[in-house]
Design a protein around this motif. Structure first.
Motif, PDB file in Angstrom:
ATOM      1  N   THR A 170      -1.226 -10.079  -8.833  1.00 14.64           N
ATOM      2  CA  THR A 170      -2.207  -9.358  -8.970  1.00 14.64           C
ATOM      3  C   THR A 170      -3.024  -8.893  -7.678  1.00 14.64           C
ATOM      4  OG1 THR A 170      -2.761 -10.584 -11.095  1.00 14.64           O
ATOM      5  CG2 THR A 170      -4.729  -9.733 -10.029  1.00 14.64           C
ATOM      6  N   ALA A 171      -2.944  -9.776  -6.749  1.00 12.83           N
ATOM      7  CA  ALA A 171      -3.344  -9.568  -5.400  1.00 12.83           C
ATOM      8  C   ALA A 171      -2.484  -8.539  -4.801  1.00 12.83           C
ATOM      9  CB  ALA A 171      -3.208 -10.870  -4.561  1.00 12.83           C
ATOM     10  N   VAL A 172      -1.538  -8.503  -4.851  1.00 11.28           N
ATOM     11  CA  VAL A 172      -0.372  -7.400  -4.276  1.00 11.28           C
ATOM     12  C   VAL A 172      -0.633  -6.289  -4.943  1.00 11.28           C
ATOM     13  CG1 VAL A 172       1.977  -6.787  -3.904  1.00 11.28           C
ATOM     14  CG2 VAL A 172       1.350  -9.154  -3.534  1.00 11.28           C
ATOM     15  N   VAL A 173      -1.113  -6.175  -6.165  1.00 11.40           N
ATOM     16  CA  VAL A 173      -1.324  -4.996  -6.839  1.00 11.40           C
ATOM     17  C   VAL A 173      -2.562  -4.423  -6.869  1.00 11.40           C
ATOM     18  CG1 VAL A 173      -1.174  -3.470  -9.265  1.00 11.40           C
ATOM     19  CG2 VAL A 173       0.635  -5.168  -8.558  1.00 11.40           C
ATOM     20  N   LEU A 174      -3.554  -5.194  -6.832  1.00 13.49           N
ATOM     21  CA  LEU A 174      -5.024  -4.755  -6.825  1.00 13.49           C
ATOM     22  C   LEU A 174      -5.427  -4.649  -5.587  1.00 13.49           C
ATOM     23  CD1 LEU A 174      -6.423  -6.839  -9.650  1.00 13.49           C
ATOM     24  CD2 LEU A 174      -5.634  -4.513  -9.714  1.00 13.49           C
ATOM     25  N   LEU A 175      -5.149  -5.197  -4.458  1.00  8.52           N
ATOM     26  CA  LEU A 175      -5.753  -4.974  -3.237  1.00  8.52           C
ATOM     27  C   LEU A 175      -5.274  -3.622  -2.531  1.00  8.52           C
ATOM     28  CD1 LEU A 175      -5.581  -8.498  -1.496  1.00  8.52           C
ATOM     29  CD2 LEU A 175      -7.606  -7.243  -1.968  1.00  8.52           C
ATOM     30  N   PRO A 176      -4.177  -3.121  -2.774  1.00  7.29           N
ATOM     31  CA  PRO A 176      -4.069  -1.993  -2.136  1.00  7.29           C
ATOM     32  C   PRO A 176      -4.866  -0.634  -2.897  1.00  7.29           C
ATOM     33  CG  PRO A 176      -1.973  -3.019  -2.307  1.00  7.29           C
ATOM     34  CD  PRO A 176      -2.944  -3.906  -2.979  1.00  7.29           C
ATOM     35  N   ALA A 177      -4.888  -0.988  -4.397  1.00  6.34           N
ATOM     36  CA  ALA A 177      -5.592  -0.089  -4.877  1.00  6.34           C
ATOM     37  C   ALA A 177      -7.152  -0.121  -4.542  1.00  6.34           C
ATOM     38  CB  ALA A 177      -5.534  -0.400  -6.641  1.00  6.34           C
ATOM     39  N   ALA A 178      -7.863  -1.550  -4.259  1.00  5.08           N
ATOM     40  CA  ALA A 178      -9.184  -1.414  -3.908  1.00  5.08           C
ATOM     41  C   ALA A 178      -9.252  -0.579  -2.403  1.00  5.08           C
ATOM     42  CB  ALA A 178      -9.308  -3.010  -3.925  1.00  5.08           C
ATOM     43  N   SER A 179      -8.144  -0.885  -1.746  1.00  9.19           N
ATOM     44  CA  SER A 179      -8.282  -0.254  -0.190  1.00  9.19           C
ATOM     45  C   SER A 179      -8.324   1.357  -0.422  1.00  9.19           C
ATOM     46  CB  SER A 179      -7.161  -0.747   0.850  1.00  9.19           C
ATOM     47  OG  SER A 179      -5.900  -0.351   0.320  1.00  9.19           O
ATOM     48  N   ALA A 180      -7.825   1.856  -1.153  1.00 11.29           N
ATOM     49  CA  ALA A 180      -8.011   3.389  -1.221  1.00 11.29           C
ATOM     50  C   ALA A 180      -9.216   4.004  -1.304  1.00 11.29           C
ATOM     51  CB  ALA A 180      -7.312   3.666  -2.458  1.00 11.29           C
ATOM     52  N   PRO A 181      -9.411   4.936  -0.394  1.00 13.16           N
ATOM     53  CA  PRO A 181     -10.728   5.351  -0.479  1.00 13.16           C
ATOM     54  C   PRO A 181     -11.185   5.984  -1.601  1.00 13.16           C
ATOM     55  CG  PRO A 181      -9.196   6.452   1.403  1.00 13.16           C
ATOM     56  CD  PRO A 181      -8.216   5.616   0.168  1.00 13.16           C
ATOM     57  N   PRO A 216       0.862  -1.302  -0.065  1.00 12.32           N
ATOM     58  CA  PRO A 216       0.039   0.026   0.013  1.00 12.32           C
ATOM     59  C   PRO A 216       0.817   1.449  -0.216  1.00 12.32           C
ATOM     60  CG  PRO A 216      -0.955  -1.706   1.681  1.00 12.32           C
ATOM     61  CD  PRO A 216       0.423  -2.175   1.154  1.00 12.32           C
ATOM     62  N   ALA A 217       1.784   1.311   0.789  1.00 10.67           N
ATOM     63  CA  ALA A 217       2.799   2.520   0.985  1.00 10.67           C
ATOM     64  C   ALA A 217       3.440   2.721  -0.434  1.00 10.67           C
ATOM     65  CB  ALA A 217       3.680   2.497   2.028  1.00 10.67           C
ATOM     66  N   LEU A 218       3.952   1.723  -0.939  1.00 13.45           N
ATOM     67  CA  LEU A 218       4.396   1.621  -2.272  1.00 13.45           C
ATOM     68  C   LEU A 218       3.518   2.127  -3.461  1.00 13.45           C
ATOM     69  CD1 LEU A 218       6.734  -1.595  -2.251  1.00 13.45           C
ATOM     70  CD2 LEU A 218       7.469   0.773  -1.853  1.00 13.45           C
ATOM     71  N   TYR A 219       2.436   1.706  -3.445  1.00 12.33           N
ATOM     72  CA  TYR A 219       1.252   2.055  -4.254  1.00 12.33           C
ATOM     73  C   TYR A 219       1.044   3.726  -4.274  1.00 12.33           C
ATOM     74  CZ  TYR A 219      -3.368   2.600  -6.176  1.00 12.33           C
ATOM     75  OH  TYR A 219      -4.390   3.164  -7.152  1.00 12.33           O
ATOM     76  N   PHE A 220       0.935   4.168  -3.102  1.00 10.98           N
ATOM     77  CA  PHE A 220       0.484   5.334  -2.897  1.00 10.98           C
ATOM     78  C   PHE A 220       1.661   6.445  -3.214  1.00 10.98           C
ATOM     79  CE2 PHE A 220      -2.953   3.818  -0.150  1.00 10.98           C
ATOM     80  CZ  PHE A 220      -3.823   4.318  -0.747  1.00 10.98           C
ATOM     81  N   TRP A 221       2.930   5.844  -2.992  1.00 10.02           N
ATOM     82  CA  TRP A 221       4.080   6.422  -3.535  1.00 10.02           C
ATOM     83  C   TRP A 221       4.326   6.760  -4.901  1.00 10.02           C
ATOM     84  CZ3 TRP A 221       8.684   4.648  -5.728  1.00 10.02           C
ATOM     85  CH2 TRP A 221       9.474   5.244  -6.057  1.00 10.02           C
ATOM     86  N   ALA A 222       3.994   5.584  -5.572  1.00  8.06           N
ATOM     87  CA  ALA A 222       3.940   5.671  -7.088  1.00  8.06           C
ATOM     88  C   ALA A 222       3.033   6.558  -7.700  1.00  8.06           C
ATOM     89  CB  ALA A 222       3.897   4.232  -7.844  1.00  8.06           C
ATOM     90  N   VAL A 223       1.734   6.389  -6.920  1.00  8.58           N
ATOM     91  CA  VAL A 223       0.656   7.416  -7.604  1.00  8.58           C
ATOM     92  C   VAL A 223       0.990   8.856  -7.406  1.00  8.58           C
ATOM     93  CG1 VAL A 223      -1.804   8.036  -7.032  1.00  8.58           C
ATOM     94  CG2 VAL A 223      -1.152   5.320  -7.250  1.00  8.58           C
ATOM     95  N   SER A 224       1.644   9.088  -5.896  1.00  8.61           N
ATOM     96  CA  SER A 224       1.734  10.590  -5.820  1.00  8.61           C
ATOM     97  C   SER A 224       2.898  11.153  -6.718  1.00  8.61           C
ATOM     98  CB  SER A 224       2.598  10.733  -4.416  1.00  8.61           C
ATOM     99  OG  SER A 224       3.614  10.127  -4.304  1.00  8.61           O
ATOM    100  N   ILE A 225       3.937  10.145  -7.279  1.00  7.01           N
ATOM    101  CA  ILE A 225       4.869  10.735  -8.175  1.00  7.01           C
ATOM    102  C   ILE A 225       4.211  10.868  -9.607  1.00  7.01           C
ATOM    103  CG2 ILE A 225       6.962   9.868  -9.504  1.00  7.01           C
ATOM    104  CD1 ILE A 225       7.775   8.566  -7.028  1.00  7.01           C
ATOM    105  N   LEU A 226       3.347   9.890 -10.036  1.00  3.42           N
ATOM    106  CA  LEU A 226       2.590  10.028 -11.353  1.00  3.42           C
ATOM    107  C   LEU A 226       1.602  11.052 -11.398  1.00  3.42           C
ATOM    108  CD1 LEU A 226       2.463   6.328 -12.111  1.00  3.42           C
ATOM    109  CD2 LEU A 226       4.217   8.074 -12.934  1.00  3.42           C
ATOM    110  N   THR A 227       0.764  11.111 -10.292  1.00  2.00           N
ATOM    111  CA  THR A 227      -0.580  12.285 -10.307  1.00  2.00           C
ATOM    112  C   THR A 227      -0.155  13.244  -9.610  1.00  2.00           C
ATOM    113  OG1 THR A 227      -1.697  10.853  -8.726  1.00  2.00           O
ATOM    114  CG2 THR A 227      -1.626  10.236 -10.989  1.00  2.00           C
ATOM    115  N   GLY A 228       0.689  13.474  -8.301  1.00  2.00           N
ATOM    116  CA  GLY A 228       0.635  14.446  -7.674  1.00  2.00           C
ATOM    117  C   GLY A 228      -0.374  14.170  -6.237  1.00  2.00           C
ATOM    118  N   ASP A 229      -1.036  13.265  -6.420  1.00  2.00           N
ATOM    119  CA  ASP A 229      -2.286  12.942  -5.466  1.00  2.00           C
ATOM    120  C   ASP A 229      -1.492  11.907  -4.513  1.00  2.00           C
ATOM    121  OD1 ASP A 229      -3.978  12.557  -3.675  1.00  2.00           O
ATOM    122  OD2 ASP A 229      -5.456  11.840  -5.219  1.00  2.00           O
ATOM    123  N   ASP A 230      -1.123  11.980  -3.052  1.00  2.00           N
ATOM    124  CA  ASP A 230      -0.520  11.005  -2.387  1.00  2.00           C
ATOM    125  C   ASP A 230      -1.802  10.118  -1.953  1.00  2.00           C
ATOM    126  OD1 ASP A 230      -2.166  12.811  -0.520  1.00  2.00           O
ATOM    127  OD2 ASP A 230      -0.138  13.079   0.807  1.00  2.00           O
TER     128      ASP A 230
END
Length: 476
Positions: free
Chosen positions: A182-193, A19-33
């Protein structure tokens, strides 16, 4: 070292940090942490929430410890190191104990985040509301369940093998790897608000353009603007609601609207005031017609009361006998003056906002400024203003207080006003220069004696005439 255990340890570490890695990557790509703030207000008592309220104060500081950052990934790595050392020493038992301790600690910390909201969800809607918007409850249960996955993988990693390992074929291994990734990648994304949080310009809030949001009405957008502090008429928004998704805010607003509608649109009703969404009540008129009608009716009632009060005071002032001056003034005018700060003010252009101190708590003067006591903090006074070209005869009979002060007029445009009442202009008769202002008062004692004095209780007579004397005089 068994390959199965190594893979499970790696999967546990990666799952915890994902989850932390996912949000870190999203924040770099979109600016939304990915961070969102939610605020819920609880009323009543529900078992899950009550336990959570007792557990979270001691669990939160523990989770803030660096060893438990990244959802416990550092602790898992530390446990893995202990397990490896145990195997290398030829003693697998201590390694299993270390791994199980790591798993138990993480489960103790994470299970309440999953079990307690799930318990309240099973108890019914009244308890689910305590946890906030429905999407927040779903997110917390899902995220809590996900956080329990790493310690479960650790338990499997340290479990003693029950039978000989059978090597699977390439297809089976590839399929398992794909499913794990797939589980590792999708579950954090699904857990995002979930849900969009629209910006000011998208909502068309005042001062931010016409808006581009689709699928929501103008009333819904106005409601969101008020909630998110984008409506400047309200100064500031509602704390911690400004980052809740549009849909969640609207859902909570509609629920509160339905509750208020059942109580005649009264946001002060007990059921509305104690609702978890009660903080949205200030913005509810933008969304809820029943509340808007109720508040408009209340505003109309108060305005009618105010108008009736003003009319009573003005009638009382008009009923007072008109002052009969001993010499003819240039101008004589009568008016009902209002004040919320004890005095009515006299001023000239460029000299506003600096009222002088009062002499005998009645009248004060300065260059281009005049102040006259008119009420016990807030109220009205019946004022007669007379302008002369020469000094009028002194009158003290019938008045409780009479005080005269000097006044220096820089522009010859003295005007008198107060509060919401009229403004009387042209009080000086000879342009710029030196004047005297004589103020007569009656009714002060009555105002001080009763909390609600009768209409027209305070009467003032103000005489303005040329004069070079500077010294104030108290006649009575």
């Amino acid at each position: 070292m068994p390959r199965r255990s190594w893979v499970l340890w790696a999967a546990a570490t990666l799952t915890a940090a994902a989850p932390a890695l996912y949000f870190w990557a999203v924040s770099i790509l979109t600016g939304d942490d990915g961070s969102r703030s939610y605020w819920s207000m609880s009323s009543g008592s529900c078992l899950g929430w009550d336990i959570y309220d007792q557990v979270s104060p001691w669990a939160s500081p523990i989770k803030a410890f660096p060893l438990f950052s990244y959802d416990g990934a550092p602790l898992i790595v530390l446990g893995f190191a202990g397990w490896c050392l145990s195997l290398r020493s030829g003693r697998a038992g201590p390694g299993r104990v270390v791994g199980r301790c790591v798993a138990v600690v993480l489960l103790v910390l994470n299970l309440p985040d999953f079990l307690l909201p799930a318990l309240d969800a099973a108890l019914g809607p009244a308890c689910t509301q305590i946890w906030g918007p429905p999407e927040l409850l779903s997110w917390q249960i899902g995220r809590g369940l996900y956080d329990c996955l790493p310690p479960v993988l650790v338990l499997f990693a340290v479990r003693a093998p029950r039978r000989a390992f059978v090597r699977r074929g390439a297809v089976v291994r590839t399929t398992a790897a794909v499913l794990a990734v797939t589980a590792v990648v999708l579950l954090p994304a699904a857990s995002a608000p979930p849900g969009k949080v629209s910006a000011q310009w998208e909502l068309g809030c005042p001062g931010f353009g016409d808006g581009t949001v689709k699928g929501s009405s103008a009333t819904e957008q106005r409601f969101l603007c008020v909630v998110r502090s984008h409506d400047h008429r309200y100064g500031s928004g509602l704390e911690r609601w400004d980052e809740v998704s549009d849909q969640a805010v609207l859902d909570q607003g509609r629920y509160l609207c339905a509750l208020a509608t059942r109580h005649g649109g009264d946001v002060g009703a007990r059921a509305v005031d104690e609702a978890p969404q009660a903080s949205l009540a200030i913005a509810l008129p933008s969304l809820c017609p029943a509340v808007a009608r109720a508040q408009q009716a209340e505003e109309d009632r108060r305005q009618a009361e105010s108008d009736a009060y003003v009319a009573r005071e003005e009638r009382a002032c008009a009923a007072h006998p008109r002052h009969r001056p001993k010499i003819r003034p240039v101008r004589q005018r009568r008016a009902t003056f209002w004040t919320e700060f004890w005095t009515i003010e006299g001023w000239e252009d460029g000299y506003e906002g600096n009222p002088p101190d009062l002499l005998k708590d009645l009248v004060g003067s300065g260059r281009g400024a005049l102040a006259i006591w008119a009420a016990d903090e807030a109220g009205s006074a019946c004022v007669t203003v007379e302008s002369y070209t020469r000094r009028p005869p002194l009158e003290t009979r019938g008045w409780d207080e009479v005080v005269e002060v000097g006044y220096e007029s820089p522009s010859g445009s003295l005007q008198l006003g107060g509060g919401e009442g009229p403004t009387l202009k042209g009080l000086t008769t000879r342009g710029p220069g030196s004047y005297r202002v004589r103020v007569h008062l009656r009714g002060r004692e009555l105002v001080y004696q009763v909390p609600y004095p009768p209409p027209g209780a305070v009467e003032l007579l103000v005489m303005v005439f040329p004069g070079t004397a500077k010294k104030p005089v108290v006649y009575k």
